[in-house]
Scaffold this motif. Structure first.
Motif, mmCIF file in Angstrom:
data_model
loop_
_atom_site.group_PDB
_atom_site.id
_atom_site.type_symbol
_atom_site.label_atom_id
_atom_site.label_comp_id
_atom_site.label_asym_id
_atom_site.label_seq_id
_atom_site.Cartn_x
_atom_site.Cartn_y
_atom_site.Cartn_z
ATOM 1 N N GLU A 108 -12.317 38.112 20.777
ATOM 2 C CA GLU A 108 -11.604 38.382 22.018
ATOM 3 C C GLU A 108 -10.752 37.179 22.401
ATOM 4 N N LEU A 109 -9.647 37.449 23.071
ATOM 5 C CA LEU A 109 -8.837 36.400 23.684
ATOM 6 C C LEU A 109 -8.733 36.720 25.163
ATOM 7 N N ARG A 110 -8.912 35.706 25.989
ATOM 8 C CA ARG A 110 -8.801 35.932 27.443
ATOM 9 C C ARG A 110 -7.936 34.855 28.074
ATOM 10 N N ASN A 111 -7.236 35.257 29.112
ATOM 11 C CA ASN A 111 -6.482 34.310 29.943
ATOM 12 C C ASN A 111 -5.633 33.347 29.124
ATOM 13 N N VAL A 112 -4.941 33.891 28.135
ATOM 14 C CA VAL A 112 -4.100 33.028 27.303
ATOM 15 C C VAL A 112 -2.732 32.852 27.956
ATOM 16 N N LYS A 113 -2.311 31.598 28.048
ATOM 17 C CA LYS A 113 -0.981 31.309 28.589
ATOM 18 C C LYS A 113 -0.219 30.439 27.608
ATOM 19 N N PHE A 114 1.034 30.782 27.390
ATOM 20 C CA PHE A 114 1.929 29.934 26.599
ATOM 21 C C PHE A 114 2.896 29.262 27.567
ATOM 22 N N MET A 115 2.790 27.949 27.679
ATOM 23 C CA MET A 115 3.548 27.271 28.727
ATOM 24 C C MET A 115 4.850 26.651 28.256
ATOM 25 N N SER A 116 4.958 26.449 26.939
ATOM 26 C CA SER A 116 6.142 25.747 26.467
ATOM 27 C C SER A 116 6.394 26.112 25.005
ATOM 28 N N LEU A 117 7.641 26.056 24.561
ATOM 29 C CA LEU A 117 7.965 26.364 23.172
ATOM 30 C C LEU A 117 7.515 25.223 22.268
ATOM 31 N N MET A 138 -19.706 33.720 20.960
ATOM 32 C CA MET A 138 -19.576 32.417 21.613
ATOM 33 C C MET A 138 -18.185 32.323 22.223
ATOM 34 N N GLN A 139 -18.120 31.873 23.460
ATOM 35 C CA GLN A 139 -16.826 31.668 24.102
ATOM 36 C C GLN A 139 -16.393 30.220 23.913
ATOM 37 N N ILE A 140 -15.109 30.034 23.655
ATOM 38 C CA ILE A 140 -14.569 28.692 23.447
ATOM 39 C C ILE A 140 -13.351 28.511 24.343
ATOM 40 N N LYS A 141 -13.413 27.506 25.184
ATOM 41 C CA LYS A 141 -12.259 27.155 26.005
ATOM 42 C C LYS A 141 -11.333 26.312 25.131
ATOM 43 N N VAL A 142 -10.078 26.731 25.010
ATOM 44 C CA VAL A 142 -9.157 26.010 24.120
ATOM 45 C C VAL A 142 -7.844 25.682 24.826
ATOM 46 N N PHE A 143 -7.245 24.594 24.381
ATOM 47 C CA PHE A 143 -5.851 24.343 24.761
ATOM 48 C C PHE A 143 -5.221 23.458 23.707
ATOM 49 N N GLU A 153 -3.014 27.551 26.493
ATOM 50 C CA GLU A 153 -4.405 27.418 26.906
ATOM 51 C C GLU A 153 -5.011 28.815 27.022
ATOM 52 N N GLY A 154 -6.314 28.899 26.917
ATOM 53 C CA GLY A 154 -6.954 30.193 27.026
ATOM 54 C C GLY A 154 -8.413 30.116 26.611
ATOM 55 N N MET A 155 -9.012 31.274 26.438
ATOM 56 C CA MET A 155 -10.404 31.309 26.012
ATOM 57 C C MET A 155 -10.559 32.286 24.853
ATOM 58 N N LEU A 156 -11.184 31.806 23.788
ATOM 59 C CA LEU A 156 -11.474 32.648 22.631
ATOM 60 C C LEU A 156 -12.925 33.077 22.676
ATOM 61 N N THR A 157 -13.213 34.279 22.215
ATOM 62 C CA THR A 157 -14.584 34.647 21.890
ATOM 63 C C THR A 157 -14.636 34.848 20.387
ATOM 64 N N VAL A 158 -15.575 34.156 19.722
ATOM 65 C CA VAL A 158 -15.704 34.320 18.272
ATOM 66 C C VAL A 158 -17.107 34.819 17.945
ATOM 67 N N SER A 159 -17.191 35.574 16.863
ATOM 68 C CA SER A 159 -18.512 35.950 16.360
ATOM 69 C C SER A 159 -18.852 34.952 15.265
ATOM 70 N N GLN A 160 -20.065 34.447 15.293
ATOM 71 C CA GLN A 160 -20.450 33.470 14.295
ATOM 72 C C GLN A 160 -20.872 34.181 13.027
#
Lengths: 162, 114
Positions: A108-117, A138-143, A153-160
């Motif tokens: 899953e991907l949640r709240n993904v924002k692309f702020m700049s090229l 597992m949820q992973i906060k990424v940027f 920036e956003g949040m990934l959900t990955v299956s292990q």
């Protein structure tokens, strides 16, 4: 902690290969908890042929893929002994281990924002931090940032996988 | 005694009704569902038929439960997600006592996820 995970080690930890290995090195790691990595973007990236002719821009989904690959390194690192010296890690330390064969999948991907090229010549600093987990999810906060500016920036959900 | 018992029951019913509507609001907000929380009924199955949620949603719901009620769900507590009523039962059963934290889902990182 600071670490020195170069591409020869990453090749042992991920199944991804050209043209889809989208992370160059990992500079900081807390196995299973957080990681910081680098992806250098060059004009030689194959996708610039079509994205876009005359206006090379890194596709947003590939920024997320870089972050997902950093995530896979982050939790794959847990398979090594806790006293592993990540500053002196080398491909030899992975003998008998098949980390690349047990990588997880994006769920899953949640709240993904692309702020700049992101363009050729940019150095992407990738960040991943573990959030909530349940079962094999597992949820992973990424940027990621270029210089001191966040580009995605956003949040990934990955299956292990393991 | 009987009158006091009746008041207690009414107070419990009101508390439970409020909890159920809080849970519905949490589900809709946490999962960005495009529906009015009131359309979820208390005994409607959340997964499969019913609200058609899936395992990925259950992780997100466990984050919502933690953020709202400070209760961690373990992998074994998945049956709590059967319906709004079962989730209310779970929250009521775990909100008063000092629950055993062993083996619960790791939601420590879930607090700042917004």
């Amino acid at each position: 902690m600071k670490c020195n995970i170069d591409c020869s080690v990453i090749l042992k930890m991920l199944p991804h290969r050209y043209p889809f290995l989208l992370i160059d090195k990992v500079t900081e790691i807390e196995p299973g908890k957080s990681a910081v990595g680098i992806k250098n973007v060059t004009i030689n990236e194959p996708y610039f042929q079509g994205h876009f002719p005359g206006e090379p821009i890194v596709p947003g989904v590939l920024l997320l893929e870089s972050l997902a690959q950093l995530t896979a390194v982050m939790y794959g690192a847990e398979a090594l002994p806790a006293d592993t010296d990540w500053g002196k890690i080398s491909a030899k330390d992975f003998e008998g281990l098949d980390l690349a064969g047990s990588v997880g999948y994006l769920a899953e991907l949640r709240n993904v924002k692309f702020m700049s090229l992101v363009k050729p010549g940019d150095t992407l600093e990738l960040h991943a931090k573990k959030g909530a987990s349940m079962g094999n999810l597992m949820q992973i906060k990424v940027f990621a940032r270029v210089g001191n500016k966040n580009v995605v920036e956003g949040m990934l959900t990955v299956s292990q996988g393991r | 005694m009987a009158v006091q018992g009746k008041e207690q029951i009414l107070a419990y019913a009101a508390k439970r009704k409020q909890l159920c509507s809080d849970i519905k609001a949490m589900i809709v907000e946490q999962l960005c569902l495009d529906m009015d929380p009131e359309f979820i009924t208390d005994d409607q199955p959340l997964f499969g038929r019913g609200l058609e949620l899936d395992s990925i949603d259950s992780l997100e719901l466990s984050v919502g439960v933690f953020n709202n009620w400070q209760i961690s769900l373990s992998d074994d507590d998945n049956s709590a997600f059967s319906s709004v009523n079962s989730l209310a039962d779970f929250i009521l059963a775990n909100s008063d006592g000092d629950g055993d934290d062993a083996g619960t889902a790791d939601l420590s990182g879930g607090m700042d996820l917004g």
